[in-house]
Design a protein around this motif. Structure first.
Motif, PDB file in Angstrom:
ATOM      1  N   ALA A 234      11.265  -2.043  -4.328  1.00  0.00           N
ATOM      2  CA  ALA A 234      11.776  -1.677  -2.895  1.00  0.00           C
ATOM      3  C   ALA A 234      13.088  -2.593  -2.781  1.00  0.00           C
ATOM      4  N   THR A 235      14.142  -1.805  -2.100  1.00  0.00           N
ATOM      5  CA  THR A 235      15.535  -2.443  -2.108  1.00  0.00           C
ATOM      6  C   THR A 235      15.587  -3.396  -0.682  1.00  0.00           C
TER       7      THR A 235
ATOM      8  N   GLU B 215       0.835  -1.327   0.089  1.00  0.00           N
ATOM      9  CA  GLU B 215      -0.066   0.069  -0.031  1.00  0.00           C
ATOM     10  C   GLU B 215       0.600   1.344   0.081  1.00  0.00           C
ATOM     11  N   LEU B 216       2.174   1.112   0.636  1.00  0.00           N
ATOM     12  CA  LEU B 216       2.879   2.267   0.735  1.00  0.00           C
ATOM     13  C   LEU B 216       3.900   2.401  -0.628  1.00  0.00           C
ATOM     14  N   ASN B 217       3.901   1.412  -1.454  1.00  0.00           N
ATOM     15  CA  ASN B 217       4.900   1.328  -2.481  1.00  0.00           C
ATOM     16  C   ASN B 217       4.547   2.544  -3.623  1.00  0.00           C
ATOM     17  N   ASP B 218       5.133   3.411  -3.836  1.00  0.00           N
ATOM     18  CA  ASP B 218       4.992   4.160  -4.814  1.00  0.00           C
ATOM     19  C   ASP B 218       6.272   4.944  -5.405  1.00  0.00           C
ATOM     20  N   GLU B 219       6.260   5.641  -6.431  1.00  0.00           N
ATOM     21  CA  GLU B 219       7.468   6.448  -6.838  1.00  0.00           C
ATOM     22  C   GLU B 219       7.849   7.463  -5.862  1.00  0.00           C
ATOM     23  N   GLU B 220       7.000   8.100  -4.967  1.00  0.00           N
ATOM     24  CA  GLU B 220       7.548   8.917  -4.300  1.00  0.00           C
ATOM     25  C   GLU B 220       8.215   8.635  -2.814  1.00  0.00           C
ATOM     26  N   ARG B 221       8.336   7.318  -2.602  1.00  0.00           N
ATOM     27  CA  ARG B 221       8.876   6.863  -1.516  1.00  0.00           C
ATOM     28  C   ARG B 221      10.012   5.698  -1.798  1.00  0.00           C
ATOM     29  N   ASN B 222      11.085   6.042  -0.893  1.00  0.00           N
ATOM     30  CA  ASN B 222      12.221   4.935  -0.872  1.00  0.00           C
ATOM     31  C   ASN B 222      12.119   3.862   0.189  1.00  0.00           C
ATOM     32  N   ILE B 223      11.683   2.870  -0.360  1.00  0.00           N
ATOM     33  CA  ILE B 223      11.416   1.569   0.707  1.00  0.00           C
ATOM     34  C   ILE B 223      12.561   0.908   0.631  1.00  0.00           C
TER      35      ILE B 223
END
Length: 522
Positions: free
Chosen positions: A318-319, A296-304
Motif C-alpha cells: 500500500a502507498t 484482505e483487499l491487498n493484492d497485486e491487482e489493486r492499487n491501495i
C-alpha cells in the motif's frame, strides 16, 4: 524462522520433549526476585534467558534453546552457579523480562547519581538529559517505555502530583498506576522526553507536540511514540502514545464481528466502488478494523493508497501518505492528489471537514472503493454528520454502502474468570435476549490471577453495530431525519445495536456485563 504454521509454545514443547528438558509456562509468580538479581538485565536480554529460582545450589534458568552450550557456559560463569535449564517460549521470556525488570532500580540509581532528591523546578543538568545511553535518566525513561511495550500499553502518562511523579499506563483501554517517583525527577524526565521528541525544553508554559521512534527489541518492529506536553499548575504533564509500525496479524474474523455482521461487511467492501464508513471515538479500534480490511483487499491487482494522521501501521503493498499541514498536505489536498494516481482502494484516516467529506463521497461515486473513519456515537449518526458537514444527502446515500460503529471491551481472563448469575430484571429492561441469537447463557465476572497480573482481563474485543443502507434509511436520510429515526429504521431492518452485541458476547462469557455498560450508552 517461524511462519505462523506453529506457535512458539508448540516449538518450545517440542524442543523440551526432544531434549528431555522440563517445559514451563511462564508467569510472573514463578520468578524469585533473589534469583533475578544473580544476573544483570543486559546479560539476560542478550542471551534471552530468565532466572526462575535457586534450587539445590543451582540456578533454574528459562531459555528457549537449551542446546546452546556456549551461551549456557557463559551464563554459568557469570552466575558462578551451576545452570539448570528449563524450556519456555521465546516470546514469553521476552514478555516476562519486560514485566519483571521494574522501574524502581532506575529511580534509586538516578537519585544516587543526582546527589539525593533534586528540588522540583530546578533545571535538569544537561549532562544528565543529554548524556549517553548509560545516563540514569536515560535508563529510567527507557525502562518506563520498555515495560509499557511489554505490557501492551497504548499510552503512558507522566503526571506531576503534589508530592510525587506518577506513571500510569493505559492497558486494554483503562488507566492504571504503575509506579511513582519523587517529584524532583519531573523536570529531568520531561526534558529527556522533549529532547527525544524534538521539542523545546526551555518552553514550559505552552503545550507542545513531538514524536520519536524506538526499537522495543533489536529484532522487533519499530514503534512510533507521539509525545504531548501539557502545562499544569504542578508542572508539565507528558503523555506518550505508542504506535507499532507493524499491525499484528489479526484476521477479520477475529475482531469480534458476529458471523452475520461479518458476511454483510464483506459484501460491502467487496464491491468495486462505494464507501464503507467506520465510526467511533478515539481508541475504539477503527484503524485496526480498516487495516484488517485492507489486508484482505491487498493484492497485486489493486492499487491501495491511504492518507492518515498519523500513519499508525506500515503495510506492504500500500502507498501511505502522512498528513503534514505545515507543508500544505491536508486530508483534502492529499486525497485530491491520490485520485490522480489511479487508485482502486482509498483509505481516509479521518473525515474532519466538508472538503474531505465531499471528495471522499465523489471518489466513491466515480469508481473507487473508499474506506473512511468518522467520529459519531453510533452508525446511524454518520449520515446526519456528513449532511451537517455540507454533503448533499442524495450524494451520501448513493455513495455509502454501509456504516460500522464500534467500541472495544476488555476480554475476561480465561484462567480465572468466575461464573455469576445475571440480573434478569436488568437484562429484561435492555430487551435481552434480542430475538433468536440468545443461545446458551454463561455470564462471568473478573477475578484476577498471576496469568493476567491480577487484573482479571487479558486483551480486548470489539462490539459492533452494522448498518447497511436500505430503502427506508435512504428515504429518511433524504428527508434529513434525525439519527434516532434512522437508527430505529435500521433496527427494523435487522441491525443489532452495539449494546445488544456486547450483551450477547457477555452471555457467551467473553466479557462481563459491567464492561458492556461502561463502554456503551444505549
Amino acid at each position: 524462522m517461524l511462519r505462523g504454521l506453529v506457535s512458539e509454545e508448540d516449538v518450545a514443547k517440542a524442543v523440551a520433549a526432544a531434549g528431555g528438558f522440563e517445559y514451563v509456562k511462564l508467569r510472573e509468580g514463578l520468578v524469585d526476585p533473589a534469583a533475578l538479581r544473580i544476573l544483570g538485565e543486559k546479560v539476560l536480554r542478550r542471551y534471552a534467558a530468565l532466572p526462575l529460582r535457586v534450587e539445590d545450589d543451582g540456578l533454574v534458568l528459562a531459555v528457549s534453546d537449551p542446546t546452546d552450550v556456549l551461551a549456557l557456559d557463559d551464563l554459568e560463569a557469570l552466575a558462578d552457579l551451576p545452570i539448570k535449564p528449563v524450556v519456555a517460549a521465546a516470546g514469553e521470556i521476552r514478555h516476562l523480562q519486560d514485566r519483571v525488570f521494574g522501574i524502581r532500580e532506575e529511580v534509586h540509581e538516578f537519585l544516587e547519581g543526582s546527589g539525593g532528591r533534586p528540588a522540583a523546578g530546578e533545571p535538569a543538568a544537561l549532562s544528565v538529559v543529554r548524556g549517553d545511553g548509560d545516563a540514569p535518566v536515560v535508563r529510567l525513561v527507557n525502562s518506563v517505555i520498555r515495560r509499557a511495550l511489554g505490557e501492551g500499553a497504548s499510552d503512558v502518562h507522566f503526571e506531576p502530583r503534589e508530592e510525587e511523579l506518577v506513571v500510569r499506563y493505559r492497558v486494554d483501554g483503562v488507566l492504571r498506576r504503575v509506579t511513582t517517583a519523587p517529584l524532583g525527577l519531573r523536570d529531568s524526565v520531561v526534558s529527556r522526553l522533549k529532547i527525544l521528541a524534538g521539542m523545546d525544553i526551555a518552553e514550559r508554559r505552552l503545550p507542545q507536540d513531538g514524536r520519536f521512534t524506538v526499537l522495543a527489541r533489536p529484532e522487533g518492529p519499530p514503534v512510533d511514540v507521539r509525545v504531548a506536553s501539557l502545562p499544569s499548575v504542578r508542572g508539565e504533564k507528558v503523555v506518550l502514545r505508542l504506535l507499532a509500525h507493524d499491525l499484528a496479524r489479526v484476521r477479520l474474523g477475529e475482531l469480534g464481528l458476529s458471523p452475520g455482521m461479518l458476511a454483510r461487511y464483506r459484501r460491502a467492501f467487496s464491491r468495486p466502488y462505494g464507501a464503507v464508513v467506520v465510526t467511533g471515538p478515539t481508541g475504539s479500534g477503527k484503524s485496526t478494523t480498516l487495516y484488517t480490511t485492507l489486508e484482505e483487499l491487498n493484492d497485486e491487482e489493486r492499487n491501495i493508497v491511504t492518507v492518515e494522521d498519523p500513519v499508525e501501521y506500515r503495510m506492504e503493498g500500500a502507498t501511505q501518505l502522512q498528513v503534514n499541514p505545515i507543508a500544505g498536505l491536508t486530508f483534502a489536498s492529499g486525497l485530491r492528489h491520490i485520485l490522480r494516481g489511479d487508485p482502486d482502494v482509498v483509505m481516509v484516516g479521518e473525515i474532519r471537514d466538508r472538503e474531505t467529506a465531499e471528495i471522499s463521497v465523489e471518489a466513491a461515486l466515480t469508481g473507487h472503493l473508499v474506506l473512511a473513519t468518522l467520529h459519531t456515537n453510533d452508525a446511524a449518526g454518520a449520515i446526519p454528520r456528513l449532511t451537517n458537514m455540507g454533503v448533499d444527502p442524495y450524494l451520501t446515500t448513493s455513495a455509502v454502502g454501509c456504516v460500522v460503529a464500534q467500541r472495544l471491551v476488555r476480554r475476561l481472563c480465561e484462567a480465572c474468570k468466575v461464573p455469576v448469575t445475571a440480573d434478569e430484571r436488568l437484562l429484561g429492561e435492555m430487551g435481552f435476549p434480542f430475538g433468536s441469537e440468545e443461545g446458551e447463557r454463561a455470564f462471568f465476572a473478573p477475578k484476577g490471577c498471576e496469568a493476567c497480573g491480577g487484573e482479571g482481563y487479558r486483551g480486548r474485543i470489539g462490539i459492533y453495530e452494522l448498518m447497511p443502507m436500505n430503502e427506508e434509511i435512504v428515504a429518511l436520510s433524504l428527508e434529513r431525519q434525525s439519527a434516532d429515526e434512522i437508527s430505529r429504521a435500521a433496527v427494523r431492518g435487522g441491525m443489532v445495536r452495539m449494546r445488544a452485541d456486547g450483551l450477547l458476547k457477555a452471555a457467551r462469557g467473553i466479557t462481563p456485563i459491567a464492561e458492556v455498560l461502561r463502554t456503551t450508552v444505549s
